[in-house]
Design a protein around this motif. Structure first.
Motif, PDB file in Angstrom:
ATOM      1  N   VAL A 129      25.229 -33.292 112.500  1.00 53.74           N
ATOM      2  CA  VAL A 129      25.525 -31.365 112.638  1.00 53.74           C
ATOM      3  C   VAL A 129      23.869 -30.883 112.008  1.00 53.74           C
ATOM      4  N   THR A 130      23.547 -29.679 112.232  1.00 49.53           N
ATOM      5  CA  THR A 130      22.434 -28.656 112.112  1.00 49.53           C
ATOM      6  C   THR A 130      23.385 -27.341 112.300  1.00 49.53           C
ATOM      7  N   VAL A 131      22.997 -26.641 110.507  1.00 49.86           N
ATOM      8  CA  VAL A 131      24.121 -26.062 110.722  1.00 49.86           C
ATOM      9  C   VAL A 131      22.632 -24.439 109.344  1.00 49.86           C
ATOM     10  N   ARG A 132      22.459 -22.966 109.945  1.00 51.65           N
ATOM     11  CA  ARG A 132      21.204 -22.719 109.429  1.00 51.65           C
ATOM     12  C   ARG A 132      22.130 -21.991 108.234  1.00 51.65           C
ATOM     13  N   ILE A 133      21.688 -21.737 107.101  1.00 51.16           N
ATOM     14  CA  ILE A 133      22.736 -20.805 106.425  1.00 51.16           C
ATOM     15  C   ILE A 133      21.795 -19.529 105.503  1.00 51.16           C
ATOM     16  N   GLY A 134      22.346 -18.572 105.263  1.00 48.52           N
ATOM     17  CA  GLY A 134      21.195 -17.692 104.960  1.00 48.52           C
ATOM     18  C   GLY A 134      21.691 -17.883 103.417  1.00 48.52           C
TER      19      GLY A 134
ATOM     20  N   ASP B 257      27.039 -36.720 109.292  1.00 52.91           N
ATOM     21  CA  ASP B 257      25.921 -35.723 108.124  1.00 52.91           C
ATOM     22  C   ASP B 257      26.081 -34.405 108.655  1.00 52.91           C
ATOM     23  N   LEU B 258      25.666 -33.797 107.641  1.00 53.68           N
ATOM     24  CA  LEU B 258      26.172 -32.007 107.418  1.00 53.68           C
ATOM     25  C   LEU B 258      24.754 -31.614 107.249  1.00 53.68           C
ATOM     26  N   GLU B 259      23.625 -31.042 107.927  1.00 57.13           N
ATOM     27  CA  GLU B 259      22.821 -31.015 107.275  1.00 57.13           C
ATOM     28  C   GLU B 259      22.627 -29.316 107.184  1.00 57.13           C
ATOM     29  N   ILE B 260      21.697 -28.898 105.990  1.00 55.71           N
ATOM     30  CA  ILE B 260      22.082 -27.431 106.043  1.00 55.71           C
ATOM     31  C   ILE B 260      20.596 -26.557 105.851  1.00 55.71           C
ATOM     32  N   GLU B 261      19.497 -25.909 106.805  1.00 56.44           N
ATOM     33  CA  GLU B 261      19.071 -25.766 107.251  1.00 56.44           C
ATOM     34  C   GLU B 261      18.806 -24.442 105.494  1.00 56.44           C
ATOM     35  N   HIS B 262      18.056 -24.240 104.633  1.00 52.74           N
ATOM     36  CA  HIS B 262      18.655 -22.665 104.135  1.00 52.74           C
ATOM     37  C   HIS B 262      17.200 -21.869 104.822  1.00 52.74           C
ATOM     38  N   ARG B 263      18.135 -20.586 104.675  1.00 55.31           N
ATOM     39  CA  ARG B 263      17.370 -19.312 104.692  1.00 55.31           C
ATOM     40  C   ARG B 263      16.748 -18.248 103.744  1.00 55.31           C
ATOM     41  N   ALA B 264      16.111 -18.019 103.739  1.00 54.23           N
ATOM     42  CA  ALA B 264      16.363 -17.382 101.950  1.00 54.23           C
ATOM     43  C   ALA B 264      16.302 -15.263 102.743  1.00 54.23           C
TER      44      ALA B 264
ATOM     45  N   PRO C  81      26.562 -24.861  99.167  1.00 50.56           N
ATOM     46  CA  PRO C  81      25.771 -25.664 100.026  1.00 50.56           C
ATOM     47  C   PRO C  81      26.863 -27.380  99.175  1.00 50.56           C
ATOM     48  N   GLU C  82      27.081 -27.185  98.444  1.00 50.02           N
ATOM     49  CA  GLU C  82      27.787 -27.922  98.133  1.00 50.02           C
ATOM     50  C   GLU C  82      29.108 -28.447  98.127  1.00 50.02           C
ATOM     51  N   ALA C  83      29.519 -27.125  97.986  1.00 48.42           N
ATOM     52  CA  ALA C  83      30.823 -27.524  98.396  1.00 48.42           C
ATOM     53  C   ALA C  83      30.938 -26.512 100.091  1.00 48.42           C
ATOM     54  N   MET C  84      30.192 -26.568 101.097  1.00 45.85           N
ATOM     55  CA  MET C  84      30.261 -26.228 102.320  1.00 45.85           C
ATOM     56  C   MET C  84      29.871 -27.761 103.216  1.00 45.85           C
TER      57      MET C  84
ATOM     58  N   ARG D  27      21.463 -13.596 105.973  1.00 39.48           N
ATOM     59  CA  ARG D  27      22.801 -13.550 107.007  1.00 39.48           C
ATOM     60  C   ARG D  27      23.149 -14.532 107.978  1.00 39.48           C
ATOM     61  N   GLU D  28      22.357 -15.188 107.790  1.00 38.54           N
ATOM     62  CA  GLU D  28      22.369 -16.153 108.970  1.00 38.54           C
ATOM     63  C   GLU D  28      23.685 -17.433 108.775  1.00 38.54           C
ATOM     64  N   LEU D  29      24.789 -17.800 109.765  1.00 37.79           N
ATOM     65  CA  LEU D  29      25.512 -18.721 109.760  1.00 37.79           C
ATOM     66  C   LEU D  29      25.109 -19.450 110.904  1.00 37.79           C
ATOM     67  N   GLN D  30      25.221 -19.944 111.376  1.00 35.20           N
ATOM     68  CA  GLN D  30      24.989 -20.833 112.927  1.00 35.20           C
ATOM     69  C   GLN D  30      25.098 -22.429 113.085  1.00 35.20           C
ATOM     70  N   ILE D  31      25.527 -22.740 113.398  1.00 32.76           N
ATOM     71  CA  ILE D  31      25.317 -24.166 114.201  1.00 32.76           C
ATOM     72  C   ILE D  31      24.539 -24.132 114.630  1.00 32.76           C
TER      73      ILE D  31
END
Ligand code: ZN
Length: 116
Positions: free
Chosen positions: A26-31, A58-65, A38-41, A99-103
């Motif tokens: 699963v890939t999520v985008r997190i602002g 697996d959880l993939e996290i895409e970071h957004r500044a 991320p580690e808690a997530m 503020r992105e928080l999406q799959i």
């Protein structure tokens, strides 16, 4: 720890769309301004999917500044945290990113890649 609530929402959405098929990734985008650690997530996601079709995924996290635009002077600038203050001193700042928080996507067992 709001990560657990978020991870539970993500797990629910993923399981619903998987419709019984095992989920591998699963890939999520997190602002940066969501205050999600991320580690808690990752940890909460592992717990949230336990016993579901996404167990072990697996959880993939895409970071957004983070970024903001000042309504007072029009400047655009990066925001590192939730304290939104323009270099000019104004706090009248509109958040334009972070503020992105999406799959973003998920991978199910039949190797289909679902864009959500
Ligand atoms: Zn300003």
């Amino acid at each position: 720890m709001h990560e657990l609530a978020i991870a539970t929402n993500i797990a629910d959405a993923v399981c619903e769309r998987a419709a019984g098929r095992p989920v591998h990734r699963v890939t999520v985008r997190i602002g940066a301004l969501t205050a999600v650690v991320p580690e808690a997530m990752r940890w909460c996601f592992t717990l949230a999917v336990e016993g579901t079709v996404a167990d072990g995924a697996d959880l993939e996290i895409e970071h957004r500044a983070g970024a903001g635009r000042c309504r007072a002077c029009g400047a655009e600038f990066p925001c590192a945290d939730l304290i939104l203050l323009c270099p000019c001193g104004s706090a009248d700042v509109e958040v334009t990113a972070g503020r992105e928080l999406q799959i973003v996507s998920m991978e199910v067992a039949d190797v289909r890649h679902l864009r959500l």
